[in-house]
Design a protein around this motif. Structure first.
Motif, short mmCIF file in Angstrom:
data_model
loop_
_atom_site.label_atom_id
_atom_site.label_comp_id
_atom_site.label_asym_id
_atom_site.label_seq_id
_atom_site.Cartn_x
_atom_site.Cartn_y
_atom_site.Cartn_z
N GLU A 63 0.84 -1.20 0.00
CA GLU A 63 0.00 0.00 0.00
C GLU A 63 0.88 1.25 0.00
O GLU A 63 2.00 1.23 0.51
CB GLU A 63 -0.91 0.06 1.24
CG GLU A 63 -1.78 -1.15 1.48
CD GLU A 63 -1.17 -2.14 2.44
OE1 GLU A 63 -1.92 -2.93 3.04
OE2 GLU A 63 0.08 -2.12 2.60
N SER A 74 -3.08 3.67 -2.88
CA SER A 74 -2.77 2.73 -3.96
C SER A 74 -2.41 1.37 -3.36
O SER A 74 -1.78 1.30 -2.30
CB SER A 74 -1.60 3.23 -4.80
OG SER A 74 -1.91 4.45 -5.43
N CYS A 75 -2.79 0.33 -4.07
CA CYS A 75 -2.46 -1.04 -3.68
C CYS A 75 -1.81 -1.71 -4.88
O CYS A 75 -2.48 -2.02 -5.87
CB CYS A 75 -3.72 -1.79 -3.26
SG CYS A 75 -3.44 -3.54 -2.91
N SER A 76 -0.52 -1.92 -4.78
CA SER A 76 0.22 -2.54 -5.87
C SER A 76 0.42 -4.02 -5.57
O SER A 76 0.83 -4.39 -4.46
CB SER A 76 1.57 -1.84 -6.02
OG SER A 76 2.34 -2.45 -7.03
N THR A 77 0.13 -4.85 -6.55
CA THR A 77 0.29 -6.30 -6.37
C THR A 77 1.28 -6.84 -7.38
O THR A 77 1.41 -6.32 -8.50
CB THR A 77 -1.05 -7.02 -6.53
OG1 THR A 77 -1.55 -6.82 -7.85
CG2 THR A 77 -2.07 -6.53 -5.52
N ARG A 83 -10.04 -0.48 -9.85
CA ARG A 83 -8.96 -1.41 -10.17
C ARG A 83 -8.41 -1.10 -11.55
O ARG A 83 -9.13 -0.64 -12.43
CB ARG A 83 -9.47 -2.84 -10.13
CG ARG A 83 -10.25 -3.25 -11.38
CD ARG A 83 -11.03 -4.51 -11.17
NE ARG A 83 -11.52 -5.07 -12.41
CZ ARG A 83 -12.53 -4.61 -13.13
NH1 ARG A 83 -13.14 -3.51 -12.75
NH2 ARG A 83 -12.91 -5.21 -14.23
N LYS A 124 -2.29 -2.84 -14.72
CA LYS A 124 -1.17 -2.44 -13.87
C LYS A 124 -1.16 -3.21 -12.56
O LYS A 124 -0.32 -2.95 -11.69
CB LYS A 124 -1.24 -0.94 -13.59
CG LYS A 124 -1.09 -0.07 -14.83
CD LYS A 124 -1.12 1.40 -14.47
CE LYS A 124 -0.95 2.26 -15.71
NZ LYS A 124 -0.98 3.71 -15.39
N THR A 163 -2.99 -2.97 -10.06
CA THR A 163 -3.07 -1.98 -9.00
C THR A 163 -4.54 -1.65 -8.73
O THR A 163 -5.35 -1.60 -9.65
CB THR A 163 -2.33 -0.70 -9.39
OG1 THR A 163 -0.97 -1.03 -9.67
CG2 THR A 163 -2.37 0.33 -8.26
#
Length: 127
Positions: A6, A21-24, A72, A76, A78
């Protein structure tokens, strides 16, 4: 394994806005849904919002409906949480969570639906 990170927390005055933001990464093909939870020290983790990756179904907690928007970006890997009209009671550590199994929309409100969690980002709303 899916890694979840996050970002975007901080301090803001009441009525202000913050975008989280939530980057996976890693195994993102398995993602069925992404959600945001929040937690205040000494209290249980509280559901905020969720989005299914297939179909784009959205679920919100009543306390944030109309103020927060979850989005979503599959390309990306994200997800974002746009938080507007923030109130002091929104102050918490916000966590992003990823589900690799498909759940009914009602089930997405439960922490037990999620397999991977980020470490959280602090959001503080005060004058």
């Amino acid at each position: 394994q899916v890694q979840v990170v996050e970002s975007g927390g901080g301090s803001v005055e009441p009525g202000g806005s913050v975008r989280l933001s939530c980057s996976t990464s890693g195994g993102t093909f398995s993602i069925q849904a992404v959600s945001w939870f929040r937690q205040v020290l000494g209290k249980e983790r509280e559901f905020v919002a969720a989005v299914r990756y297939s179909g784009g179904n959205l679920v919100y907690a009543d306390s944030v409906k109309g103020r927060f928007t979850i989005v979503r970006d599959n390309a990306k890997n994200t997800a974002f949480l746009q938080m507007n009209t923030l109130k002091p009671e929104d102050t918490a550590v916000y966590y992003c969570a990823v589900a690799s199994r498909r759940w009914a929309l009602s089930g997405l409100r439960l922490p037990s639906a999620y397999d991977y969690w980020g470490r959280g980002t602090q959001v503080t709303v005060s004058p």
